[in-house]
Design a protein around this motif. Structure first.
Motif, PDB file in Angstrom:
ATOM      1  N   ASP A  54       0.839  -1.194   0.000  1.00 61.00           N
ATOM      2  CA  ASP A  54       0.000   0.000   0.000  1.00 61.00           C
ATOM      3  C   ASP A  54       0.880   1.252   0.000  1.00 61.00           C
ATOM      4  O   ASP A  54       1.333   1.701   1.053  1.00 61.00           O
ATOM      5  N   PRO A  55       1.141   1.832  -1.182  1.00 60.22           N
ATOM      6  CA  PRO A  55       2.013   3.003  -1.261  1.00 60.22           C
ATOM      7  C   PRO A  55       1.525   4.192  -0.430  1.00 60.22           C
ATOM      8  O   PRO A  55       2.331   4.923   0.142  1.00 60.22           O
ATOM      9  N   ALA A  56       0.223   4.376  -0.323  1.00 57.34           N
ATOM     10  CA  ALA A  56      -0.310   5.499   0.460  1.00 57.34           C
ATOM     11  C   ALA A  56      -0.007   5.307   1.945  1.00 57.34           C
ATOM     12  O   ALA A  56       0.406   6.253   2.632  1.00 57.34           O
ATOM     13  N   LEU A  57      -0.208   4.090   2.427  1.00 54.92           N
ATOM     14  CA  LEU A  57       0.100   3.795   3.827  1.00 54.92           C
ATOM     15  C   LEU A  57       1.596   3.951   4.086  1.00 54.92           C
ATOM     16  O   LEU A  57       1.996   4.534   5.092  1.00 54.92           O
ATOM     17  N   ALA A  58       2.408   3.481   3.170  1.00 58.01           N
ATOM     18  CA  ALA A  58       3.864   3.601   3.311  1.00 58.01           C
ATOM     19  C   ALA A  58       4.274   5.069   3.372  1.00 58.01           C
ATOM     20  O   ALA A  58       5.120   5.455   4.188  1.00 58.01           O
ATOM     21  N   GLU A  59       3.689   5.894   2.529  1.00 52.66           N
ATOM     22  CA  GLU A  59       4.019   7.328   2.512  1.00 52.66           C
ATOM     23  C   GLU A  59       3.543   8.017   3.782  1.00 52.66           C
ATOM     24  O   GLU A  59       4.269   8.837   4.366  1.00 52.66           O
ATOM     25  N   ASP A  60       2.326   7.692   4.246  1.00 50.78           N
ATOM     26  CA  ASP A  60       1.823   8.276   5.493  1.00 50.78           C
ATOM     27  C   ASP A  60       2.732   7.922   6.663  1.00 50.78           C
ATOM     28  O   ASP A  60       3.069   8.783   7.483  1.00 50.78           O
ATOM     29  N   TYR A  61       3.133   6.659   6.736  1.00 53.21           N
ATOM     30  CA  TYR A  61       4.018   6.226   7.810  1.00 53.21           C
ATOM     31  C   TYR A  61       5.352   6.957   7.715  1.00 53.21           C
ATOM     32  O   TYR A  61       5.890   7.420   8.723  1.00 53.21           O
ATOM     33  N   ARG A  62       5.902   7.057   6.510  1.00 55.28           N
ATOM     34  CA  ARG A  62       7.184   7.720   6.315  1.00 55.28           C
ATOM     35  C   ARG A  62       7.112   9.165   6.807  1.00 55.28           C
ATOM     36  O   ARG A  62       7.986   9.634   7.516  1.00 55.28           O
ATOM     37  N   GLU A  63       6.027   9.855   6.477  1.00 59.71           N
ATOM     38  CA  GLU A  63       5.870  11.248   6.903  1.00 59.71           C
ATOM     39  C   GLU A  63       5.739  11.374   8.418  1.00 59.71           C
ATOM     40  O   GLU A  63       6.256  12.321   9.014  1.00 59.71           O
ATOM     41  N   LEU A  64       5.066  10.414   9.030  1.00 59.59           N
ATOM     42  CA  LEU A  64       4.850  10.472  10.474  1.00 59.59           C
ATOM     43  C   LEU A  64       6.056  10.017  11.288  1.00 59.59           C
ATOM     44  O   LEU A  64       6.369  10.599  12.321  1.00 59.59           O
ATOM     45  N   ALA A  65       6.733   8.985  10.841  1.00 55.99           N
ATOM     46  CA  ALA A  65       7.735   8.335  11.686  1.00 55.99           C
ATOM     47  C   ALA A  65       9.184   8.631  11.341  1.00 55.99           C
ATOM     48  O   ALA A  65      10.049   8.509  12.207  1.00 55.99           O
ATOM     49  N   THR A  66       9.471   9.022  10.123  1.00 56.55           N
ATOM     50  CA  THR A  66      10.864   9.127   9.708  1.00 56.55           C
ATOM     51  C   THR A  66      11.656  10.121  10.541  1.00 56.55           C
ATOM     52  O   THR A  66      12.779   9.832  10.959  1.00 56.55           O
ATOM     53  N   SER A  67      11.109  11.283  10.823  1.00 59.05           N
ATOM     54  CA  SER A  67      11.899  12.268  11.569  1.00 59.05           C
ATOM     55  C   SER A  67      12.184  11.790  12.988  1.00 59.05           C
ATOM     56  O   SER A  67      13.295  11.990  13.501  1.00 59.05           O
ATOM     57  N   ASP A  68      11.216  11.141  13.638  1.00 56.30           N
ATOM     58  CA  ASP A  68      11.447  10.611  14.986  1.00 56.30           C
ATOM     59  C   ASP A  68      12.469   9.479  14.957  1.00 56.30           C
ATOM     60  O   ASP A  68      13.355   9.415  15.809  1.00 56.30           O
ATOM     61  N   LEU A  69      12.345   8.588  13.986  1.00 56.17           N
ATOM     62  CA  LEU A  69      13.284   7.474  13.867  1.00 56.17           C
ATOM     63  C   LEU A  69      14.685   7.989  13.561  1.00 56.17           C
ATOM     64  O   LEU A  69      15.672   7.535  14.139  1.00 56.17           O
ATOM     65  N   ASP A  70      14.762   8.964  12.677  1.00 54.94           N
ATOM     66  CA  ASP A  70      16.045   9.565  12.337  1.00 54.94           C
ATOM     67  C   ASP A  70      16.676  10.214  13.573  1.00 54.94           C
ATOM     68  O   ASP A  70      17.867  10.033  13.849  1.00 54.94           O
ATOM     69  N   ALA A  71      15.901  10.959  14.312  1.00 57.14           N
ATOM     70  CA  ALA A  71      16.414  11.618  15.520  1.00 57.14           C
ATOM     71  C   ALA A  71      16.886  10.581  16.541  1.00 57.14           C
ATOM     72  O   ALA A  71      17.929  10.765  17.190  1.00 57.14           O
ATOM     73  N   HIS A  72      16.146   9.502  16.665  1.00 55.26           N
ATOM     74  CA  HIS A  72      16.528   8.431  17.595  1.00 55.26           C
ATOM     75  C   HIS A  72      17.847   7.789  17.168  1.00 55.26           C
ATOM     76  O   HIS A  72      18.740   7.568  17.991  1.00 55.26           O
ATOM     77  N   LYS A  73      17.999   7.524  15.882  1.00 55.56           N
ATOM     78  CA  LYS A  73      19.229   6.910  15.374  1.00 55.56           C
ATOM     79  C   LYS A  73      20.421   7.831  15.598  1.00 55.56           C
ATOM     80  O   LYS A  73      21.495   7.381  16.018  1.00 55.56           O
ATOM     81  N   ARG A  74      20.255   9.107  15.347  1.00 51.89           N
ATOM     82  CA  ARG A  74      21.348  10.064  15.557  1.00 51.89           C
ATOM     83  C   ARG A  74      21.712  10.158  17.041  1.00 51.89           C
ATOM     84  O   ARG A  74      22.884  10.185  17.403  1.00 51.89           O
ATOM     85  N   ALA A  75      20.701  10.240  17.892  1.00 53.11           N
ATOM     86  CA  ALA A  75      20.950  10.370  19.332  1.00 53.11           C
ATOM     87  C   ALA A  75      21.658   9.134  19.885  1.00 53.11           C
ATOM     88  O   ALA A  75      22.585   9.266  20.706  1.00 53.11           O
TER      89      ALA A  75
END
Length: 155
Positions: A54-75
């Motif tokens: 489901d590309p729409a679900l994948a995009e929604d998740y990416r928009e919601l979670a990527t910045s938090d996941l990225d920040a967690h990985k960096r921290a």
């Protein structure tokens, strides 16, 4: 390697190992800070999709979670780096232990995807005298380091 002593986890590595870990974690941070190609298999592995169907679900998740996941990985990477820069005789706190688990997993994923590692290639031990095999040797080192951390955490 990680060791449990008197109920506390410590990272016991020499200067050369510490420098190698600093370099690898530093390169990982550079990877996280670089412009991202959505088709990059390393980034796809580090930031998996919520849905392959489901590309729409994948995009929604990416928009919601990527910045938090990225920040967690960096921290977590920075926390692991801090434990290499500080007094390595000091025990690791819970947050540092978790950071090492996360960063070692991510490093192994990134290197493994970049090298196209399979079960068969992982079983073959690299020749440390062959510079072309050094990335695979680093991957083996990270795997052994992660194993010692898991064993130390299990007590």
């Amino acid at each position: 390697m990680f060791r449990r002593r008197r109920g506390q986890i410590r990272l016991a590595v020499g200067e050369e190992e510490a420098e190698l870990l600093k370099k690898v974690i530093g390169e990982y941070l550079e990877l996280l800070e670089a412009e991202r190609d959505p088709g990059d298999p390393v980034m796809a592995r580090l930031f998996p999709s919520a849905s392959l169907d489901d590309p729409a679900l994948a995009e929604d998740y990416r928009e919601l979670a990527t910045s938090d996941l990225d920040a967690h990985k960096r921290a977590t990477a920075k926390l692991a780096l801090d434990s290499l820069d500080g007094d390595r005789r000091e025990p690791l706190g819970d947050a540092q232990q978790e950071a090492w688990l996360v960063v070692l997993t991510d490093l192994r994923l990134a290197i493994g995807v970049g090298l196209g590692v399979t079960e068969e290639t992982m079983e073959a031990l690299p020749d440390p005298n062959d510079p072309a095999q050094w990335p695979m040797a680093v991957m083996h080192y990270l795997a052994s380091l992660q194993e010692t951390l898991v064993q130390a955490l299990q007590g």
